[in-house]
Design a protein around this motif. Structure first.
Motif, PDB file in Angstrom:
ATOM      1  N   VAL A  23      51.869  45.842  41.250  1.00  0.00           N
ATOM      2  CA  VAL A  23      52.561  46.441  40.109  1.00  0.00           C
ATOM      3  C   VAL A  23      52.439  47.963  40.125  1.00  0.00           C
ATOM      4  O   VAL A  23      53.444  48.683  40.008  1.00  0.00           O
ATOM      5  CB  VAL A  23      52.010  45.867  38.781  1.00  0.00           C
ATOM      6  N   ILE A  24      51.221  48.474  40.289  1.00  0.00           N
ATOM      7  CA  ILE A  24      51.028  49.933  40.283  1.00  0.00           C
ATOM      8  C   ILE A  24      51.748  50.575  41.451  1.00  0.00           C
ATOM      9  O   ILE A  24      52.421  51.612  41.310  1.00  0.00           O
ATOM     10  CB  ILE A  24      49.531  50.289  40.309  1.00  0.00           C
ATOM     11  N   GLY A  25      51.646  49.977  42.634  1.00  0.00           N
ATOM     12  CA  GLY A  25      52.321  50.534  43.801  1.00  0.00           C
ATOM     13  C   GLY A  25      53.820  50.625  43.610  1.00  0.00           C
ATOM     14  O   GLY A  25      54.451  51.628  43.962  1.00  0.00           O
ATOM     15  N   CYS A  26      54.405  49.582  43.026  1.00  0.00           N
ATOM     16  CA  CYS A  26      55.854  49.601  42.799  1.00  0.00           C
ATOM     17  C   CYS A  26      56.234  50.608  41.719  1.00  0.00           C
ATOM     18  O   CYS A  26      57.292  51.256  41.813  1.00  0.00           O
ATOM     19  CB  CYS A  26      56.337  48.201  42.434  1.00  0.00           C
ATOM     20  N   VAL A  68      65.904  44.672  44.401  1.00  0.00           N
ATOM     21  CA  VAL A  68      66.023  45.813  43.486  1.00  0.00           C
ATOM     22  C   VAL A  68      65.411  47.065  44.108  1.00  0.00           C
ATOM     23  O   VAL A  68      65.991  48.162  44.065  1.00  0.00           O
ATOM     24  CB  VAL A  68      65.350  45.485  42.138  1.00  0.00           C
ATOM     25  N   ILE A  69      64.232  46.918  44.692  1.00  0.00           N
ATOM     26  CA  ILE A  69      63.509  48.057  45.253  1.00  0.00           C
ATOM     27  C   ILE A  69      64.279  48.673  46.420  1.00  0.00           C
ATOM     28  O   ILE A  69      64.431  49.896  46.519  1.00  0.00           O
ATOM     29  CB  ILE A  69      62.093  47.617  45.682  1.00  0.00           C
ATOM     30  N   GLU A  70      64.782  47.825  47.299  1.00  0.00           N
ATOM     31  CA  GLU A  70      65.516  48.343  48.457  1.00  0.00           C
ATOM     32  C   GLU A  70      66.837  48.987  48.035  1.00  0.00           C
ATOM     33  O   GLU A  70      67.246  50.008  48.599  1.00  0.00           O
ATOM     34  CB  GLU A  70      65.743  47.223  49.465  1.00  0.00           C
ATOM     35  N   ASP A 109      57.562  48.848  33.593  1.00  0.00           N
ATOM     36  CA  ASP A 109      58.867  49.510  33.657  1.00  0.00           C
ATOM     37  C   ASP A 109      58.996  50.180  35.012  1.00  0.00           C
ATOM     38  O   ASP A 109      58.201  51.067  35.352  1.00  0.00           O
ATOM     39  CB  ASP A 109      59.005  50.560  32.543  1.00  0.00           C
ATOM     40  N   GLN A 110      59.990  49.773  35.785  1.00  0.00           N
ATOM     41  CA  GLN A 110      60.208  50.358  37.102  1.00  0.00           C
ATOM     42  C   GLN A 110      61.638  50.104  37.543  1.00  0.00           C
ATOM     43  O   GLN A 110      62.233  49.068  37.213  1.00  0.00           O
ATOM     44  CB  GLN A 110      59.231  49.764  38.128  1.00  0.00           C
ATOM     45  N   PHE A 111      62.206  51.060  38.260  1.00  0.00           N
ATOM     46  CA  PHE A 111      63.558  50.938  38.801  1.00  0.00           C
ATOM     47  C   PHE A 111      64.569  50.553  37.710  1.00  0.00           C
ATOM     48  O   PHE A 111      65.453  49.725  37.914  1.00  0.00           O
ATOM     49  CB  PHE A 111      63.590  49.930  39.953  1.00  0.00           C
ATOM     50  N   ASP A 112      64.400  51.146  36.529  1.00  0.00           N
ATOM     51  CA  ASP A 112      65.284  50.921  35.379  1.00  0.00           C
ATOM     52  C   ASP A 112      65.282  49.479  34.893  1.00  0.00           C
ATOM     53  O   ASP A 112      66.253  49.003  34.275  1.00  0.00           O
ATOM     54  CB  ASP A 112      66.724  51.344  35.701  1.00  0.00           C
ATOM     55  N   ILE A 113      64.203  48.761  35.154  1.00  0.00           N
ATOM     56  CA  ILE A 113      64.066  47.372  34.710  1.00  0.00           C
ATOM     57  C   ILE A 113      62.740  47.214  33.987  1.00  0.00           C
ATOM     58  O   ILE A 113      61.697  47.684  34.465  1.00  0.00           O
ATOM     59  CB  ILE A 113      64.147  46.386  35.893  1.00  0.00           C
TER      60      ILE A 113
END
Length: 404
Positions: free
Chosen positions: A158-161, A199-201, A328-332
């Motif tokens: 989670v933190i890494g992402c 999502v990440i890619e 909250d990451q990548f607008d999600i």
């Protein structure tokens, strides 16, 4: 442990979510004795989740932008705040040894010392290598996340992402390296992990999954990382995000039982008389399923804090709640509740690029869920888990209240 009238002073070591919630719950339950709150940081009362989100992105400039509690509420609690004052030891007869040679006494102590960033043995301590646990860490990393910087995140949890999300948004060339097959696999399970990989890619972050970092290049400042496959990735900034180790030295030195965390019972009591522990530093004692896992979430810290306050005052424990976390990451906005790994999953609402809800089942019974931008649905599922809903998957998936 006795009631409030038998306890004149409670000393809480750690002014984080676990420690502060313990103090707030004591006051909410009517305790009017002395409550001392210690922390080695000078300004510890900030939201730790913001460290890898708003503080890293630059939305918040310093810890004061994200307080754990409003100043007026804190003042009304009449706590004795001992910030910038390190507790060096806890002794018999309720004694705390402080930096500077002071000693204070307390009938009850609550250890809420959290965790320390795990530093892998194969990574030397070079310039350009960062961990992320405190606001100071966040501000140092933020300065390094310059447009065009080649950032490698070691660990796809989670933190890494979250770090990768902030880095790519700041214009960095960002790569996540993780030995796992999918990002956040332990936290959100396989089905939701596949969604997040896409999502990440699509956000522009490169994923090197099923890979690890074997060594680091650079005499004094990092210049690259060598993967276990032998490939070399150029690297200006390496962020280590491979979990944490419990900051349990204080309790260990006092003789508390420890097994990858201070061992606590259902009442948050340690093996030391008059000493409780809450939050990331803890691990539940043996249950019918064996030793419990450490749960490194804000929700778990708050749950344990309420349990500890009730124990101190001799009250019945609060009703058990399902575990969970959010990110909250990548607008999600990702929310998970209950058990989500090593389970059978069914999509309640297939992910459409913006929203989705994945239900998790164990032995044909609902045991958890992961939601993407679906807070209301997760709230409904949390209520079902709280009452022990036993409907099979096919029946739950047809429930209009859940599907609405």
């Amino acid at each position: 442990m006795g009631g409030a009238c038998m306890t004149n002073t409670v000393a809480i070591i750690g002014a984080n979510a676990a420690g502060l919630t313990t103090a707030m719950e004591l006051r909410r339950l009517g305790y009017d004795g002395r409550v001392m709150l210690f922390d080695a940081e000078m300004e510890p009362l900030y939201n730790r989740p913001a460290v890898s989100k708003e503080m890293l992105s630059g939305e918040f400039s310093d810890p004061s932008d994200t307080p754990l509690v409003r100043a007026d509420i804190l003042e009304k609690m009449h706590l004795e705040l001992e910030f910038g004052n390190r507790v060096l030891g806890i002794g018999t007869a309720g004694r705390l040894d402080l930096s500077g040679g002071r000693q204070v006494g307390a009938e009850v102590m609550v250890v809420a010392t959290g965790g320390l960033a795990r530093w892998p043995a194969q990574v030397p301590r070079l310039q350009g290598i960062h961990t992320l646990r405190t606001s100071r860490d966040a501000m140092a990393l933020r300065e390094a996340l310059l447009p065009g910087a080649r950032v490698v995140v070691m660990g796809g949890g989670v933190i890494g992402c979250e770090v990768a999300s902030s880095a790519v948004r700041r214009g960095c060339d960002t790569t996540i390296v993780d030995i796992a097959a999918l990002p956040m696999l332990r936290s959100i399970g396989e089905g939701a992990g596949r969604v997040m990989a896409t999502v990440i890619e699509e956000a522009g972050v490169k994923l090197r999954l099923g890979e690890g970092i074997a060594s680091v290049l650079g005499p004094s400042r990092i210049s690259g990382v060598v993967l276990m496959s032998g490939e070399t990735l150029p690297c200006d900034v390496l962020v280590i995000g491979v979990g944490m180790v419990p900051n349990a030295k204080l309790a260990n030195d006092a003789g508390a039982e420890n097994d990858n965390g201070i061992l606590i019972d259902a009442h948050c009591r340690t093996s030391l008389p008059g000493v409780l522990a809450v939050g990331d530093v803890t691990r539940r004692r043996s249950t019918v399923e064996g030793l419990g896992d450490r749960s490194e979430t804000i929700l778990n810290a708050q749950i344990q804090a309420r349990e500890a306050a009730s124990t101190i005052l001799g009250l019945e424990l609060p009703k058990a709640q399902p575990s969970g976390f959010w990110s909250d990451q990548f607008d999600i906005n990702i929310q998970a509740v209950g058990k989500v790994d090593r389970t059978v999953s069914h999509w309640l609402k297939p992910f459409n690029g913006q929203e989705g809800v994945l239900l998790q089942f164990s032995e044909n019974k609902l045991c958890g869920a992961v939601g993407f931008n679906s807070g209301r649905a997760i709230a409904r599922i949390r209520r079902l888990l709280s009452v022990g809903d036993r409907r099979p998957p096919e029946e739950l998936l047809r429930d209009p209240k859940l599907n609405g």
